[in-house]
Scaffold this motif. Structure first.
Motif, PDB file in Angstrom:
ATOM      1  N   ILE A   1       0.831  -1.212   0.000  1.00 46.17           N
ATOM      2  CA  ILE A   1       0.000   0.000   0.000  1.00 46.17           C
ATOM      3  C   ILE A   1       0.862   1.259   0.000  1.00 46.17           C
ATOM      4  O   ILE A   1       0.659   2.185  -0.798  1.00 46.17           O
ATOM      5  CB  ILE A   1      -0.948  -0.008   1.214  1.00 46.17           C
ATOM      6  CG1 ILE A   1      -1.938  -1.184   1.101  1.00 46.17           C
ATOM      7  CG2 ILE A   1      -1.705   1.310   1.318  1.00 46.17           C
ATOM      8  CD1 ILE A   1      -2.748  -1.420   2.363  1.00 46.17           C
ATOM      9  N   GLY A   2       1.858   1.297   0.900  1.00 45.59           N
ATOM     10  CA  GLY A   2       2.717   2.483   0.984  1.00 45.59           C
ATOM     11  C   GLY A   2       3.491   2.720  -0.295  1.00 45.59           C
ATOM     12  O   GLY A   2       3.509   3.832  -0.846  1.00 45.59           O
ATOM     13  N   GLY A   3       4.150   1.658  -0.793  1.00 47.94           N
ATOM     14  CA  GLY A   3       4.906   1.797  -2.029  1.00 47.94           C
ATOM     15  C   GLY A   3       4.026   2.114  -3.218  1.00 47.94           C
ATOM     16  O   GLY A   3       4.382   2.929  -4.078  1.00 47.94           O
ATOM     17  N   GLY A   4       2.846   1.501  -3.255  1.00 46.14           N
ATOM     18  CA  GLY A   4       1.933   1.748  -4.369  1.00 46.14           C
ATOM     19  C   GLY A   4       1.446   3.190  -4.405  1.00 46.14           C
ATOM     20  O   GLY A   4       1.366   3.800  -5.479  1.00 46.14           O
ATOM     21  N   LEU A   5       1.125   3.748  -3.229  1.00 46.26           N
ATOM     22  CA  LEU A   5       0.654   5.138  -3.182  1.00 46.26           C
ATOM     23  C   LEU A   5       1.751   6.112  -3.598  1.00 46.26           C
ATOM     24  O   LEU A   5       1.513   7.053  -4.367  1.00 46.26           O
ATOM     25  CB  LEU A   5       0.167   5.471  -1.779  1.00 46.26           C
ATOM     26  CG  LEU A   5      -1.156   4.814  -1.344  1.00 46.26           C
ATOM     27  CD1 LEU A   5      -1.449   5.105   0.123  1.00 46.26           C
ATOM     28  CD2 LEU A   5      -2.311   5.296  -2.232  1.00 46.26           C
ATOM     29  N   ILE A   6       2.962   5.895  -3.100  1.00 44.34           N
ATOM     30  CA  ILE A   6       4.070   6.790  -3.461  1.00 44.34           C
ATOM     31  C   ILE A   6       4.362   6.694  -4.954  1.00 44.34           C
ATOM     32  O   ILE A   6       4.591   7.710  -5.622  1.00 44.34           O
ATOM     33  CB  ILE A   6       5.332   6.447  -2.639  1.00 44.34           C
ATOM     34  CG1 ILE A   6       5.080   6.720  -1.155  1.00 44.34           C
ATOM     35  CG2 ILE A   6       6.534   7.250  -3.133  1.00 44.34           C
ATOM     36  CD1 ILE A   6       6.203   6.255  -0.250  1.00 44.34           C
ATOM     37  N   TYR A   7       4.330   5.470  -5.486  1.00 42.40           N
ATOM     38  CA  TYR A   7       4.611   5.305  -6.915  1.00 42.40           C
ATOM     39  C   TYR A   7       3.517   5.946  -7.768  1.00 42.40           C
ATOM     40  O   TYR A   7       3.788   6.524  -8.821  1.00 42.40           O
ATOM     41  CB  TYR A   7       4.726   3.819  -7.253  1.00 42.40           C
ATOM     42  CG  TYR A   7       5.139   3.562  -8.690  1.00 42.40           C
ATOM     43  CD1 TYR A   7       6.406   3.899  -9.138  1.00 42.40           C
ATOM     44  CD2 TYR A   7       4.244   2.998  -9.594  1.00 42.40           C
ATOM     45  CE1 TYR A   7       6.781   3.680 -10.448  1.00 42.40           C
ATOM     46  CE2 TYR A   7       4.612   2.776 -10.913  1.00 42.40           C
ATOM     47  CZ  TYR A   7       5.883   3.115 -11.334  1.00 42.40           C
ATOM     48  OH  TYR A   7       6.243   2.904 -12.642  1.00 42.40           O
ATOM     49  N   HIS A   8       2.280   5.867  -7.280  1.00 37.23           N
ATOM     50  CA  HIS A   8       1.162   6.448  -8.040  1.00 37.23           C
ATOM     51  C   HIS A   8       1.268   7.971  -8.116  1.00 37.23           C
ATOM     52  O   HIS A   8       1.034   8.564  -9.178  1.00 37.23           O
ATOM     53  CB  HIS A   8      -0.163   6.054  -7.394  1.00 37.23           C
ATOM     54  CG  HIS A   8      -1.364   6.665  -8.048  1.00 37.23           C
ATOM     55  ND1 HIS A   8      -1.842   6.230  -9.273  1.00 37.23           N
ATOM     56  CD2 HIS A   8      -2.180   7.699  -7.670  1.00 37.23           C
ATOM     57  CE1 HIS A   8      -2.904   6.958  -9.612  1.00 37.23           C
ATOM     58  NE2 HIS A   8      -3.119   7.850  -8.658  1.00 37.23           N
ATOM     59  N   PHE A   9       1.654   8.591  -6.997  1.00 35.52           N
ATOM     60  CA  PHE A   9       1.661  10.061  -6.960  1.00 35.52           C
ATOM     61  C   PHE A   9       3.022  10.640  -7.341  1.00 35.52           C
ATOM     62  O   PHE A   9       3.094  11.682  -7.986  1.00 35.52           O
ATOM     63  CB  PHE A   9       1.259  10.554  -5.568  1.00 35.52           C
ATOM     64  CG  PHE A   9      -0.186  10.302  -5.242  1.00 35.52           C
ATOM     65  CD1 PHE A   9      -1.187  11.044  -5.853  1.00 35.52           C
ATOM     66  CD2 PHE A   9      -0.554   9.314  -4.343  1.00 35.52           C
ATOM     67  CE1 PHE A   9      -2.526  10.819  -5.564  1.00 35.52           C
ATOM     68  CE2 PHE A   9      -1.893   9.083  -4.035  1.00 35.52           C
ATOM     69  CZ  PHE A   9      -2.877   9.827  -4.658  1.00 35.52           C
ATOM     70  N   LYS A  10       4.109   9.978  -6.961  1.00 38.30           N
ATOM     71  CA  LYS A  10       5.441  10.530  -7.189  1.00 38.30           C
ATOM     72  C   LYS A  10       6.199   9.860  -8.328  1.00 38.30           C
ATOM     73  O   LYS A  10       7.226  10.376  -8.778  1.00 38.30           O
ATOM     74  CB  LYS A  10       6.284  10.416  -5.902  1.00 38.30           C
ATOM     75  CG  LYS A  10       5.707  11.180  -4.710  1.00 38.30           C
ATOM     76  CD  LYS A  10       5.740  12.683  -4.957  1.00 38.30           C
ATOM     77  CE  LYS A  10       5.281  13.445  -3.719  1.00 38.30           C
ATOM     78  NZ  LYS A  10       5.302  14.899  -3.921  1.00 38.30           N
TER      79      LYS A  10
END
Length: 648
Positions: free
Chosen positions: A375-384
């Motif tokens: 979840i954490g990595g996916g959110l950062i990858y999605h936005f950043k």
């Protein structure tokens, strides 16, 4: 996967180069090469010697757009013509120049005020009217400063015998500021004494009339008012640019495009004779782009395109452009860190993505922590769009899977039932060895399989580059593959209770491959029918070959055992989480949930970092080193691909 590249030559009338660049090439990714360097066999080539007419206006436009807040969200005015754009930049520059003159005047005034403030500040404690002192006729005065140590000596030894009065002002760490007053007739004598005491004179401006503290306060007010004027000026500049924002952004975008297109001349060449004057451009394009480009220009009689087939002979190595499925795209970062593959190498991105995520999952198997990484990595990858975050998210998927396999969720191993085993408890008995942790055994077996796959990839890469020695006789080639595979098969047969192969089979499977590796250089020369003799004698060759062979055997052993770390981290992860739960008091049935949460976050971050580094080490040293060179160069198009529709 590596995108297949083709080398193209583009030519046409010299005065048509801007149209072709703007209409066609700006919408394709093409890595331009210097035509003068690449087309050495073509006569009468000369460089373009023209200055870019858009560069100065573009620099101004970039400067002006930087003043705009949130400029990326402003819709540009695309109705402007090229003349309109130059007019917008010219008018904005005139207004900006006027503001700059006012700003420089205010800045000069600010510097003067601060300088005066520094002069008067040390004398604030002196209660006197400067206007009267500066107009004294019968009393001489000197404002300045004296080092503290000399000031103390002066007070102790000299002051009683001097016909002068010293009025003290402020002090700092090194100096005492103040003024001494004396009779005009004694100036020569008294000044000499104070010079010997290292007194430094400070001239006060004639405009100071009130007390030092009053003058200091005046300067503070003037500095504040000047700052206010500068802020108002900056606000006016911003409002001026904001009123022209859509036009400025449109001008900046288009001028940037035109300037880049014009700079294509740096890579182009001219071919001029008595009748014709042509430009020539050459470079690398993706095969799919070449087909679309040829289809688009087929009816344009002012452009001539040639696709070169014999590129390896005349135009060197093609650049490397990687194109992989989205889920594996982040792993290109690890490949680039080691080095891009050359055009005849296998792109290892998918291999890295699968093996890295799988090994990470085994070493860090936990349902809860795996989901946190996902979840954490996916959110950062999605936005950043950070590649490392994408890698963490993918690794989190496998951590979650192996969490179910190991029956672990946030360190609790009694909540879900393991689908396979619990790493810290499960043991396996091996012949002549005894009991070993099952995960250790599986890790070594997995490592053997990975090494064999890496050897196969090495053979494929060698075959692509037509490297006879590395195909057949290298320690990672076919000879090394047969030898290592024989060892693996022998170990498997032995550990499963089957009889090992007979002596003849052993000698063939072990001996012959080692001999091929030992004599790889002369065998390669024989296969290639090269008669070059050895530089050293036969004895030296055998001694050197023996030690190299010994090093190869040692590397097989150490590389295989290196995979034990997979099982070690799987076990240590479970052990660390046991410690966390003990500290939280989970054995009592009512754990301290704050400790559980903090412990999980610490393990997730700290141990996850260590595991990530260890897996990367396995990738580079145990896998990449066997099959991958990474000697390619990056594909660097002069512009990014845009829509494939013709511009109006």
């Amino acid at each position: 996967m590596i995108v297949k590249m083709k080398f193209v030559n583009i030519s046409g009338p010299r005065n048509d180069i801007d149209r072709v660049t703007d209409l066609y090439l700006s919408r394709y990714e093409i890595q331009l090469e210097s035509a003068l360097s690449e087309l050495k066999t073509v006569d009468d080539l000369r460089p373009f010697m023209e200055m870019n007419p858009y560069r100065d206006a573009l620099n101004k436009a970039v400067q002006f757009v930087d003043y705009l807040p949130d400029s990326e969200n402003i819709t540009p005015d695309d109705s402007l013509t090229l003349n309109d754009m130059f007019e917008v930049i010219r008018n904005a520059n005139q207004s900006y120049t006027g503001f700059q003159e006012k700003r420089n005047e205010l800045k000069k005034r600010m510097d003067e005020l601060k300088k005066k403030q520094q002069i008067i500040a040390p004398f604030k404690s002196m209660d006197c009217e400067l206007g009267k002192i500066l107009n004294f006729k019968y009393i001489a005065y000197r404002f300045g400063r004296i080092p503290i140590e000399y000031f103390d000596k002066m007070n102790k030894y000299l002051m009683d015998n001097l016909s002068a009065i010293f009025v003290e002002g402020e002090r700092d760490e090194s100096y005492v500021y103040g003024a001494y007053f004396l009779s005009p007739g004694d100036t020569q004598k008294i000044d000499a004494v104070f010079r010997s005491l290292h007194f430094e004179k400070i001239e006060l401006p004639d405009e100071f009339r009130d007390t030092p503290v009053d003058e200091y306060q005046k300067l503070i007010r003037e500095i504040y008012n000047t700052n206010q004027k500068m802020d108002e000026l900056e606000k006016a500049i911003g409002e001026m640019f904001l009123s022209q924002a859509p036009r400025l952004i449109a001008a900046k975008n288009r001028l940037e495009e035109l300037a880049n297109n014009f700079d294509v001349r740096k890579m182009a060449a001219r071919m001029e004779n008595k009748k014709e004057d042509y430009y020539i451009l050459c470079g690398w394009m993706a095969e799919d782009d070449v087909e679309m480009f040829l289809q688009e220009v087929k009816n344009d009689d002012k452009i001539f395109v040639v696709v070169e087939d014999d590129r390896d002979t005349y135009f060197g190595e093609p650049p490397t452009k990687l194109e992989n499925p989205k889920i594996f795209k982040p792993f290109e970062m690890f490949v680039r860190m080691y080095g891009l593959p050359s055009h005849d190498e296998i792109d290892p991105t998918i291999f890295v993505g699968l093996t890295y995520s799988f090994i990470f999952g085994v070493m860090f198997g936990d349902v809860g922590q795996g989901l946190l990484l996902l979840i954490g990595g996916g959110l950062i990858y999605h936005f950043k769009k950070a590649p490392l975050a994408g890698i963490i998210a993918t690794a989190g998927i496998f951590s979650t899977i192996f969490g179910f396999m190991f029956g672990s969720i946030f360190g609790f191993e009694d909540v879900i039932r393991p689908l396979w085993l619990r790493p810290i408890d499960h043991m396996t008995t091996l012949p002549f060895i005894g009991k070993l942790n099952t995960v250790f055994i599986v890790s070594v077996a997995f490592g053997m399989g990975i090494i064999l796959v890496a050897m196969l990839l090495h053979i494929v890469n060698a075959a692509r580059s037509k490297d006879t020695e590395n195909i057949w006789f290298d320690s990672n080639g076919l000879a090394g593959f047969v030898f290592y595979l024989s060892i693996v098969v022998t170990i498997v047969l032995f550990m499963t209770g089957h009889k090992t192969p007979g002596g003849i089979v052993m000698s063939i499977m072990f001996g012959i491959p080692l001999l091929l590796i030992l004599f790889k250089e002369p065998l390669t020369r024989a296969v290639q029918k090269r008669a070059k003799k050895m530089d050293e004698g036969a004895g030296m060759f055998l001694v050197q070959g023996f030690f190299e062979l010994f090093e190869t055997l040692l590397s097989y052993f150490s590389n295989t055992l290196s995979f034990v770390r997979i099982g070690a981290f799987a076990v240590s992860h479970a052990a660390i989480m046991e410690v966390v739960l003990i500290l939280a008091g989970a054995e009592s049935g009512s754990p301290n949930w704050a400790v559980v949460i903090l412990g999980n976050l610490f393990v997730c971050g700290f141990e996850g970092l260590i595991v990530g580094i260890q897996v990367l080490r396995l990738e580079y040293y145990e896998m990449f080193s066997r099959f991958y060179k990474g000697g390619g160069r990056a594909f660097e198009p002069y512009t990014k691909k845009t829509k494939k529709t013709k511009k109006k």
